[in-house]
Design a protein around this motif. Structure first.
Motif, PDB file in Angstrom:
ATOM      1  N   UNK A 123      -3.318  11.032   4.605  1.00 51.69           N
ATOM      2  CA  UNK A 123      -2.161  11.681   4.016  1.00 51.69           C
ATOM      3  C   UNK A 123      -1.036  10.658   3.933  1.00 51.69           C
ATOM      4  N   UNK A 124      -0.245  10.666   2.864  1.00 54.53           N
ATOM      5  CA  UNK A 124       0.811   9.663   2.727  1.00 54.53           C
ATOM      6  C   UNK A 124       1.832   9.749   3.860  1.00 54.53           C
ATOM      7  N   UNK A 125       2.282   8.596   4.323  1.00 50.97           N
ATOM      8  CA  UNK A 125       3.362   8.496   5.304  1.00 50.97           C
ATOM      9  C   UNK A 125       4.659   8.937   4.610  1.00 50.97           C
ATOM     10  N   UNK A 126       5.402   9.918   5.151  1.00 53.35           N
ATOM     11  CA  UNK A 126       6.516  10.505   4.403  1.00 53.35           C
ATOM     12  C   UNK A 126       7.838   9.753   4.509  1.00 53.35           C
ATOM     13  N   UNK A 127       7.879   8.625   5.215  1.00 60.46           N
ATOM     14  CA  UNK A 127       9.139   7.928   5.464  1.00 60.46           C
ATOM     15  C   UNK A 127       9.194   6.593   4.725  1.00 60.46           C
ATOM     16  N   UNK A 128      10.414   6.144   4.406  1.00 61.26           N
ATOM     17  CA  UNK A 128      10.600   4.779   3.962  1.00 61.26           C
ATOM     18  C   UNK A 128      10.240   3.831   5.107  1.00 61.26           C
ATOM     19  N   UNK A 129       9.834   2.612   4.757  1.00 58.03           N
ATOM     20  CA  UNK A 129       9.499   1.615   5.771  1.00 58.03           C
ATOM     21  C   UNK A 129      10.713   0.749   6.046  1.00 58.03           C
ATOM     22  N   UNK A 130      11.103   0.669   7.307  1.00 57.29           N
ATOM     23  CA  UNK A 130      12.192  -0.198   7.741  1.00 57.29           C
ATOM     24  C   UNK A 130      11.560  -1.346   8.509  1.00 57.29           C
ATOM     25  N   UNK A 131      11.727  -2.560   7.979  1.00 54.31           N
ATOM     26  CA  UNK A 131      10.922  -3.687   8.418  1.00 54.31           C
ATOM     27  C   UNK A 131      11.713  -4.668   9.261  1.00 54.31           C
ATOM     28  N   UNK A 132      11.145  -5.011  10.422  1.00 50.82           N
ATOM     29  CA  UNK A 132      11.552  -6.180  11.174  1.00 50.82           C
ATOM     30  C   UNK A 132      10.531  -7.271  10.940  1.00 50.82           C
TER      31      UNK A 132
END
Length: 298
Positions: A247-256
């Motif tokens: 199932x798609x991940x529902x959040x934007x990705x915040x990247x370090x």
């Protein structure tokens, strides 16, 4: 070149993207959180590695590094690796064996496995972006040897549940990750669970016919949807690959640099914890085991 084979008679799930990634030494990066990971989340990163005995020192040279907000899944398609951890025991991972690490709030790792006696070691390392309730939870590590993993037909169920077979890996729900070997000429169809509209595969050996021919070393992304993925191994060589659906991940990705989180605040929390762990790690002294590994620091 392997001969092409006829596609399965079922309606074919279309391939929307192909890549051979970018190589650096014995490792090829097929996906990262800043490219395909944006479309395939919760699958956000995939490396494939192929290391012969002459290049085994590349593993020893890999530095310890941190993670937070993700889980890593390492599987082997050829050869073997040894692990040793005072808390988790020691043993050997071969085809179908798994190293699972839920980094969660933060870990340092990179030397927890070492090559076995086989002349070559090949496999995949996958990152999964964790749901909000787990991205800063306590870290969890485990090693599950091949004999303890379960099968559904030609597939080792590495993560998730497929055809009534549940993986022993303690992963979040709604994600499937399979390691599959099809004999030369064999047909197999993957029918994703309801809601698993994300789908992809990466081929380590052999050739596959799907919506067009998939070559050794390629990663392909399937169009969004729940249609089956019909595959047919080319003649002449077994096809070995990993396949993911979710199932798609529902959040934007915040990247370090080594971290993936669902928000800027959770990323800041994870990176703060990583920095705290680094200070403790430096004060911990020599943590090498008898087989030359350094257990995950969490």
């Amino acid at each position: 070149m392997n001969a092409l084979v006829q596609a399965d008679s079922l309606p074919q799930r279309r391939i929307s993207h192909r890549t051979r990634g970018h190589g650096h030494g014995p490792i090829t990066r097929l996906m990262s959180p800043s490219d395909l990971g944006q479309w395939l989340k919760p699958f956000v990163f995939l490396d494939t590695f192929s290391i012969d005995r002459e290049a085994m020192s590349a593993l020893a040279d890999m530095p310890l590094h941190p993670h937070s907000g993700i889980a890593t899944v390492t599987v082997f398609t050829e050869g073997e690796a040894r692990y040793s951890d005072p808390e988790l025991g020691s043993g050997t991972l071969t085809y179908g064996g798994v190293e699972w690490m839920r980094a969660g709030s933060g870990v340092w790792h990179g030397k927890e496995i070492s090559p076995g006696d086989a002349p070559r070691m090949q496999g995949f390392q996958l990152w999964l972006s964790l749901p909000a309730e787990l991205e800063n939870a306590e870290p969890v590590s485990c090693y599950i040897e091949a004999a303890a993993m379960r099968h559904a037909g030609p597939a080792h169920v590495i993560v998730g549940s497929y055809q009534g077979v549940q993986s022993p890996v303690p992963a979040p729900a709604d994600v499937n990750y399979l390691l599959v070997t099809l004999k030369a000429g064999q047909r197999w169809t993957y029918r994703p669970p309801t809601g698993h509209t994300v789908g992809w595969l990466a081929l380590a050996k052999g050739g596959l016919q799907a919506d067009g021919f998939i070559h050794n070393g390629e990663m392909v992304v399937f169009e969004t949807g729940e249609a089956p993925i019909a595959l047919h191994a080319a003649e002449g060589e077994d096809a070995v690959f990993v396949l993911g659906s979710a199932m798609p991940h529902p959040h934007d990705l915040h990247l370090g640099y080594y971290s993936v989180h669902t928000s800027a605040a959770s990323l800041e929390q994870g990176e703060r914890r990583i920095a705290e762990l680094e200070r403790t790690l430096k004060a911990s002294g020599d943590r090498y085991t008898a087989v030359g590994t350094i257990p995950v620091f969490r």
